[in-house]
Design an enzyme around this catalytic site. Structure first.
Site, PDB file in Angstrom:
ATOM      1  CB  VAL A  16      -0.952   0.008   1.210  1.00 35.51           C
ATOM      2  CG1 VAL A  16      -1.718   1.337   1.285  1.00 35.51           C
ATOM      3  CG2 VAL A  16      -1.937  -1.158   1.119  1.00 35.51           C
ATOM      4  CB  THR A  18      -7.268  -2.305   6.359  1.00 31.06           C
ATOM      5  OG1 THR A  18      -7.174  -2.139   4.940  1.00 31.06           O
ATOM      6  CG2 THR A  18      -8.651  -2.840   6.700  1.00 31.06           C
ATOM      7  CB  CYS A  24      -7.342  -7.662   1.717  1.00 30.39           C
ATOM      8  SG  CYS A  24      -6.040  -6.461   1.392  1.00 30.39           S
TER       9      CYS A  24
END
Length: 427
Positions: free
Chosen positions: A13, A123, A257
């Site tokens: 990310v 997240t 994820c």
């Protein structure tokens, strides 16, 4: 307007975020704690497989818009916005571990300029903006939630062509400042409160996992009643209320994820006094899919894989990435090894054993060598190059004549004409 931006963390990310923001014209400084990694990035070497990322990093370094430093304090000292892109691993109870987020916040607190904005890109569970605020102990700093929706293998494209950009903050001006980061993109901007922004991320991934488990369950029914899952998907996917995306049957879902976020959302629901049985069922169906594909392979091998060579094409959790985390392929391989199978595997991104790979797996140099003396050939990752392999060549090296195509990837007619039995998912 070009902004001075710091990105804390250079994983999937963080590195994608930094490179893409530099591509949009911002001045970006990316930080990591690993000196060797930073030295490698400064030389333009990218440690992950991600389409288009190497080119963007190279361009960013050449233009001066992108730089890399060791330690986050040095990265944020002149920034207007600091993006936190650090890991949030899962705890034993399913909850996200915020220790890296807290540590990063504490480290940058004293170095942040007055009035800067800190953005949670990682997240994180609902309420994490408050956690960052407490860690910073800087009332002049606004904390904003801006979750990422990047798919590994197409992360650069997803960042530069987003379906939406979600921004959550109690400070309207801070939200607008973060929104301006994306001015160069023609994207829908959704500005909301932090709790809603954080929930959107988990809800999106949980819903996508639900679609995948649903279609795998329908595929199981198709096999029982003689229907073709491809036609079923075409029929239901043509309904605009449903859509065709994420209706591809396969060996199960995984990656960095979906498994983590699904379990985390169940924990969030429990903390909110809601028993999320639906999502628990989604996870159960996924585990059942691993078992079903394993059973299909055993039947293809004559009822047992004990002492038999099973060739596996694909180890990563999906094509276009070198990520092995929670890979469906590895889940199924582990079951086969437990049943006594000898596993020969090939993946274009895996040339030797590394963390996450069972040492019992024999890594082949090519897809054809992988099939040498195999009783069954199994496709578990949808690498397009597998479709270009000549079935007649594979036939000359295999001892068996059965393909278990866990991705419905190969040309069934071509493999059947070469003398193989082709077993797909839902077909």
């Amino acid at each position: 307007m070009a902004l001075k931006i710091a990105v804390v963390g250079t994983g999937y990310v963080g590195l994608t975020t930094g490179a893409c923001l530099a591509h949009l014209g911002h001045k970006v400084v990316c930080a990591d704690i690993d000196p060797e990694k930073i030295a490698s990035l400064r030389s333009g070497h990218i440690p992950i497989v991600e389409d288009g990322l190497t080119e963007l990093v190279t361009q960013g370094l050449a233009s001066g818009n992108l730089s890399f430093v060791v330690g986050s304090s040095g990265a944020v000292q002149d920034c207007e916005i600091a993006f936190l892109c650090v890991p949030t691993p899962q705890g034993d109870d399913g909850a996200a571990d915020l220790s890296y987020v807290q540590a990063a916040s504490e480290e940058i607190s004293a170095s942040l300029p007055f009035g800067a904005i800190v953005v949670n890109k990682s997240t994180v569970p609902v309420g994490s903006t408050k956690v960052v605020e407490r860690s910073l102990q800087r009332p002049d700093i606004s904390v904003v939630s801006n979750p990422e929706f990047l798919r590994e293998g197409s992360a650069v494209h997803d960042f530069l062509h987003p379906d939406r950009v979600v921004i959550g903050s109690d400070n309207r001006q801070a939200s607008l400042k973060v929104a301006s980061v994306y001015d160069a993109l023609s994207a829908k901007i959704i500005i909301t409160d932090p709790a809603s922004a954080e929930t959107i991320k988990y809800a999106a991934n949980a819903f996508l996992a639900t679609k995948l488990s649903f279609i795998n369950a329908i595929a199981a029914i198709c096999e029982g009643v003689g229907a073709d899952i491809n036609d079923v998907v075409s029929g239901i996917g043509s309904d605009t209320r449903i859509g065709a995306n994420f209706l591809q049957p396969g060996p199960g879902w995984g990656g960095s994820c979906f498994p983590k976020d699904s379990r985390a959302l169940i924990k969030i629901a429990e903390d909110a006094d809601y028993n999320f049985d639906l999502l628990k069922g989604v996870i159960t169906v996924n585990n059942q899919q691993f078992d079903r594909v394993t059973e299909k392979i055993c039947l293809a091998a004559g009822g047992s894989v004990s002492g038999k060579i099973v060739a596996v094409w694909g180890l990563t959790f999906k094509a276009g990435t070198d990520d092995l985390r929670d890979s469906p392929s590895l889940q199924i391989i582990q079951r086969l090894l437990h049943l006594g199978a000898i596993i020969q595997a090939f993946d274009p991104t895996v040339t030797s054993h590394r963390i996450g790979l069972n040492q019992e797996i024999q890594i082949a140099e090519t897809a054809v060598k992988c099939a040498q003396n195999a009783e069954v050939l199994v496709v578990l990752t949808e690498w397009s190059e597998f479709t270009k392999i000549d079935p007649s060549v594979v036939r000359t090296v295999m001892s068996g004549r059965t393909i278990v195509d866990g991705r419905n990837l190969l040309d069934r007619s071509a493999w059947q004409e070469a003398g193989f039995t082709h077993l797909g998912i839902g077909r």
